[in-house]
Scaffold this motif. Structure first.
Motif, PDB file in Angstrom:
ATOM      1  N   VAL A  20       0.838  -1.197   0.000  1.00  0.00           N
ATOM      2  CA  VAL A  20       0.000   0.000   0.000  1.00  0.00           C
ATOM      3  C   VAL A  20       0.873   1.248   0.000  1.00  0.00           C
ATOM      4  O   VAL A  20       0.610   2.236  -0.730  1.00  0.00           O
ATOM      5  CB  VAL A  20      -0.951  -0.014   1.210  1.00  0.00           C
ATOM      6  CG1 VAL A  20      -1.656   1.345   1.346  1.00  0.00           C
ATOM      7  CG2 VAL A  20      -1.974  -1.122   1.062  1.00  0.00           C
ATOM      8  N   LEU A  21       1.925   1.241   0.802  1.00  0.00           N
ATOM      9  CA  LEU A  21       2.839   2.403   0.841  1.00  0.00           C
ATOM     10  C   LEU A  21       3.529   2.579  -0.502  1.00  0.00           C
ATOM     11  O   LEU A  21       3.741   3.724  -0.955  1.00  0.00           O
ATOM     12  CB  LEU A  21       3.868   2.195   1.959  1.00  0.00           C
ATOM     13  CG  LEU A  21       3.319   2.194   3.390  1.00  0.00           C
ATOM     14  CD1 LEU A  21       4.445   1.929   4.390  1.00  0.00           C
ATOM     15  CD2 LEU A  21       2.646   3.538   3.719  1.00  0.00           C
ATOM     16  N   GLN A  22       3.898   1.474  -1.137  1.00  0.00           N
ATOM     17  CA  GLN A  22       4.529   1.557  -2.442  1.00  0.00           C
ATOM     18  C   GLN A  22       3.590   2.185  -3.463  1.00  0.00           C
ATOM     19  O   GLN A  22       3.989   3.005  -4.318  1.00  0.00           O
ATOM     20  CB  GLN A  22       4.944   0.151  -2.904  1.00  0.00           C
ATOM     21  CG  GLN A  22       5.652   0.111  -4.240  1.00  0.00           C
ATOM     22  CD  GLN A  22       7.025   0.762  -4.199  1.00  0.00           C
ATOM     23  OE1 GLN A  22       7.728   0.628  -3.203  1.00  0.00           O
ATOM     24  NE2 GLN A  22       7.381   1.481  -5.262  1.00  0.00           N
ATOM     25  N   GLU A  34      -0.721  12.638  -1.454  1.00  0.00           N
ATOM     26  CA  GLU A  34       0.601  12.069  -1.635  1.00  0.00           C
ATOM     27  C   GLU A  34       1.162  11.563  -0.291  1.00  0.00           C
ATOM     28  O   GLU A  34       0.748  12.004   0.779  1.00  0.00           O
ATOM     29  CB  GLU A  34       1.549  13.100  -2.264  1.00  0.00           C
ATOM     30  CG  GLU A  34       1.888  14.282  -1.372  1.00  0.00           C
ATOM     31  CD  GLU A  34       0.859  15.399  -1.463  1.00  0.00           C
ATOM     32  OE1 GLU A  34       1.120  16.462  -0.891  1.00  0.00           O
ATOM     33  OE2 GLU A  34      -0.212  15.172  -2.104  1.00  0.00           O
ATOM     34  N   LEU A  35       2.128  10.641  -0.353  1.00  0.00           N
ATOM     35  CA  LEU A  35       2.733  10.041   0.847  1.00  0.00           C
ATOM     36  C   LEU A  35       3.827  10.950   1.371  1.00  0.00           C
ATOM     37  O   LEU A  35       4.797  11.230   0.680  1.00  0.00           O
ATOM     38  CB  LEU A  35       3.307   8.660   0.508  1.00  0.00           C
ATOM     39  CG  LEU A  35       3.942   7.908   1.676  1.00  0.00           C
ATOM     40  CD1 LEU A  35       2.889   7.577   2.747  1.00  0.00           C
ATOM     41  CD2 LEU A  35       4.611   6.617   1.180  1.00  0.00           C
ATOM     42  N   THR A  36       3.652  11.385   2.598  1.00  0.00           N
ATOM     43  CA  THR A  36       4.671  12.202   3.256  1.00  0.00           C
ATOM     44  C   THR A  36       5.312  11.386   4.367  1.00  0.00           C
ATOM     45  O   THR A  36       4.817  10.331   4.780  1.00  0.00           O
ATOM     46  CB  THR A  36       4.045  13.469   3.855  1.00  0.00           C
ATOM     47  OG1 THR A  36       3.115  13.085   4.882  1.00  0.00           O
ATOM     48  CG2 THR A  36       3.322  14.277   2.781  1.00  0.00           C
ATOM     49  N   LEU A  37       6.455  11.915   4.862  1.00  0.00           N
ATOM     50  CA  LEU A  37       7.133  11.217   5.963  1.00  0.00           C
ATOM     51  C   LEU A  37       6.253  11.138   7.205  1.00  0.00           C
ATOM     52  O   LEU A  37       6.239  10.136   7.923  1.00  0.00           O
ATOM     53  CB  LEU A  37       8.443  11.932   6.293  1.00  0.00           C
ATOM     54  CG  LEU A  37       9.556  11.787   5.255  1.00  0.00           C
ATOM     55  CD1 LEU A  37      10.776  12.616   5.680  1.00  0.00           C
ATOM     56  CD2 LEU A  37       9.950  10.325   5.091  1.00  0.00           C
ATOM     57  N   VAL A  42       2.911   7.549  10.740  1.00  0.00           N
ATOM     58  CA  VAL A  42       1.656   7.163  11.376  1.00  0.00           C
ATOM     59  C   VAL A  42       1.246   5.752  10.941  1.00  0.00           C
ATOM     60  O   VAL A  42       0.787   4.943  11.743  1.00  0.00           O
ATOM     61  CB  VAL A  42       0.554   8.183  11.052  1.00  0.00           C
ATOM     62  CG1 VAL A  42      -0.794   7.694  11.563  1.00  0.00           C
ATOM     63  CG2 VAL A  42       0.889   9.553  11.655  1.00  0.00           C
ATOM     64  N   TRP A  43       1.412   5.471   9.641  1.00  0.00           N
ATOM     65  CA  TRP A  43       0.971   4.187   9.104  1.00  0.00           C
ATOM     66  C   TRP A  43       1.819   3.015   9.633  1.00  0.00           C
ATOM     67  O   TRP A  43       1.299   1.944   9.877  1.00  0.00           O
ATOM     68  CB  TRP A  43       1.036   4.218   7.570  1.00  0.00           C
ATOM     69  CG  TRP A  43      -0.124   4.949   6.937  1.00  0.00           C
ATOM     70  CD1 TRP A  43      -0.852   5.947   7.485  1.00  0.00           C
ATOM     71  CD2 TRP A  43      -0.645   4.703   5.641  1.00  0.00           C
ATOM     72  NE1 TRP A  43      -1.828   6.379   6.621  1.00  0.00           N
ATOM     73  CE2 TRP A  43      -1.724   5.629   5.458  1.00  0.00           C
ATOM     74  CE3 TRP A  43      -0.328   3.851   4.594  1.00  0.00           C
ATOM     75  CZ2 TRP A  43      -2.475   5.688   4.287  1.00  0.00           C
ATOM     76  CZ3 TRP A  43      -1.074   3.921   3.421  1.00  0.00           C
ATOM     77  CH2 TRP A  43      -2.145   4.831   3.270  1.00  0.00           C
ATOM     78  N   VAL A  49       5.700  -1.919  15.929  1.00  0.00           N
ATOM     79  CA  VAL A  49       5.588  -2.473  17.290  1.00  0.00           C
ATOM     80  C   VAL A  49       5.298  -3.962  17.222  1.00  0.00           C
ATOM     81  O   VAL A  49       5.883  -4.770  17.959  1.00  0.00           O
ATOM     82  CB  VAL A  49       4.490  -1.730  18.090  1.00  0.00           C
ATOM     83  CG1 VAL A  49       4.238  -2.425  19.431  1.00  0.00           C
ATOM     84  CG2 VAL A  49       4.873  -0.280  18.304  1.00  0.00           C
ATOM     85  N   ARG A  50       4.411  -4.365  16.320  1.00  0.00           N
ATOM     86  CA  ARG A  50       4.080  -5.773  16.161  1.00  0.00           C
ATOM     87  C   ARG A  50       5.296  -6.569  15.683  1.00  0.00           C
ATOM     88  O   ARG A  50       5.531  -7.706  16.149  1.00  0.00           O
ATOM     89  CB  ARG A  50       2.915  -5.952  15.184  1.00  0.00           C
ATOM     90  CG  ARG A  50       1.611  -5.325  15.662  1.00  0.00           C
ATOM     91  CD  ARG A  50       0.523  -5.422  14.610  1.00  0.00           C
ATOM     92  NE  ARG A  50       0.001  -6.776  14.477  1.00  0.00           N
ATOM     93  CZ  ARG A  50      -1.007  -7.266  15.190  1.00  0.00           C
ATOM     94  NH1 ARG A  50      -1.580  -6.499  16.121  1.00  0.00           N
ATOM     95  NH2 ARG A  50      -1.424  -8.504  14.994  1.00  0.00           N
TER      96      ARG A  50
END
Length: 470
Positions: A20-22, A34-37, A42-43, A49-50
């Protein structure tokens, strides 16, 4: 394998997030999507953690398997973070699923499929059915998961062992239908349902115990065998013991090497037919046997039963035996029968002394006194000494037969009645019989702490026999 499958599911979820991030990287800038840092942080915060928790679990279970692996996962379940606790619980559910499937097969079908030795119940395939109850199944505590209490695990072990005992030794199949409803109910259990698990285990235990008790008492007549051991190996059948003593007197006076077992067995059969023992159950009479063995072979105390002799005679090596077959030999074990023979030898020696004194009394010295009146004083002293010996032997025999054996027998019968009514497992039955014999041996001075008084009694018996022979 279940742990690896759970990890792979988590990794698959993480890989989907990466995809999804890609995809978001290809979204044109300027439309606000658009995808920001900041958005990426957040995502990936929760998935990271998992991943850390998964890495921690992988490190914790390295080199472990089965119930031990489940315990390692369970150690991380009590975590302060709800999300971490939920993840560990989810993985533990996956890990414990095959474990509970093995418990189900063991508890309700008596089957143990454990090629990788991951289950907490161990079966030794080399042990025959005659020793199934005592030695074939045991607890492998290193594979016991921490969320399963030890007392509950022992009950599970006993349930499966009882099913195998019923199937292999008693040839019973009634347990299949009796446990079917509980088996269906068990399929819904998870490791968190301890109270429900205890309820099902308790009901299954009561069910199989009742079936095993009914088989032992009703079909295989355990009480009848107990009474037979008391009558014949503890010589409680008086007319049989007297007949056997009279018919064996000549034969047992021979040296050990001159004895033939088939001759003694023939005399045993004759003694049965000449006494009320002939009316006993045919199965009991068929189990009576002649045993020729040195006292030490029965585990008796050195010097405590027979004085040291270079040449043994029949009196030193003869005893009665009782042949036990499956499933009775699971309760009346070889050790128990050996202890019966130990007690038999002592009572047999006591009855021999009593019989010898009564025989010498019948052959009085009146004729000697007629021909040699000058020794009347010595004969009188001999009669007094014989009377004192008879008095002592009769009191000792009364003590053995009534104060020791009969009182212990009443306790055993009470224990057996309690066992029958409460439907306890066979271990309680074995322990009751073991306590019965231990009590007799302690009161009869045959226990390991009574070596000195037993040696004194042995020498006293030898002295009485020498007195009679002189």
């Amino acid at each position: 394998q279940s742990f690896v499958a759970a990890i792979q599911r988590e990794l698959a979820s993480y890989y989907r997030l990466i995809a999804v991030l890609q995809f978001q990287l290809d979204v044109p800038a300027g439309d606000g999507n658009e995808l920001t840092l900041r958005r990426m942080l957040v995502w990936v915060q929760q998935p990271l953690v998992r991943m850390k928790v998964l890495a921690m679990l992988i490190h914790a279970v390295r080199g472990k398997k089965g119930g031990c692996l489940a315990s390692a996962v369970d150690d991380h379940r009590l975590h302060g973070s709800p999300s971490v606790r939920a993840l560990v619980t989810e993985i533990l559910n996956s890990v414990s699923e095959p474990l509970f499937a093995m418990i189900s097969r063991w508890m309700f079908r008596g089957e143990l499929e454990d090629p990788h030795k991951e289950f907490f119940v161990y079966a030794d395939a080399t042990i025959p059915n005659s020793h199934l109850w005592q030695n074939k199944y045991s607890m492998r505590e290193s594979m016991l998961p921490s969320f399963l209490p030890l007392d509950l695990a022992h009950k599970i072990l006993l349930i499966g062992k009882t099913i195998n005992f019923l199937r292999e030794c008693c040839e019973e199949t009634a347990w299949l239908a009796a446990l079917r409803s509980m088996s269906d109910e068990f399929q819904e259990i998870t490791y968190e349902d301890e109270s429900k698990l205890r309820s099902i285990v308790g009901r299954a235990e009561t069910c199989v115990n009742e079936l095993s008790v009914n088989a032992i008492y009703d079909r295989y007549q355990y009480s009848m065998h107990c009474e037979a051991l008391k009558k014949y190996l503890l010589l409680g059948q008086g007319d049989f013991a007297q007949s056997l003593m009279e018919e064996l007197e000549t034969e047992l006076s021979k040296p050990e090497d001159d004895l033939f077992r088939h001759s003694l067995a023939s005399i045993l059969d004759s003694s049965v037919r000449c006494s009320n023992a002939q009316y006993d159950h045919p199965d009991v009479l068929a189990r009576l046997d002649v045993v020729l063995a040195k006292p030490a072979s029965a585990g008796e105390l050195e010097d405590a039963h027979q004085p040291k002799k270079h040449h043994l005679v029949g009196w030193d090596v003869f005893s009665l035996g009782y042949i036990t077959t499956t499933p009775i030999n699971s309760i009346l074990t070889e050790d128990i029968v050996n202890d019966y023979q130990h007690i038999f030898r002592f009572i047999w020696q006591l009855k021999r002394v009593e019989y010898t004194l009564s025989t010498s009394w019948r052959h009085s010295h009146n004729r000697i006194l007629e021909h040699f009146p000058e020794i009347s004083r010595q004969l009188h002293r001999s009669h007094i000494l014989r009377h004192e010996m008879s008095h002592f032997v009769n009191n000792l025999q009364h003590y053995m037969m009534f104060e020791v054996i009969e009182s212990s027998w009443k306790v055993l019968m009470s224990d057996l009645q309690t066992h029958r009514q409460s439907n306890r497992n066979l271990n309680y039955l074995i322990a009751s019989h073991r306590h019965y014999l231990d009590t007799i041996m302690d009161k009869a001075l045959l226990g390991p702490t009574c070596k000195v008084p037993r040696l004194l009694l042995s020498k006293l018996f030898e002295l009485i026999l020498r007195f009679q022979s002189s």
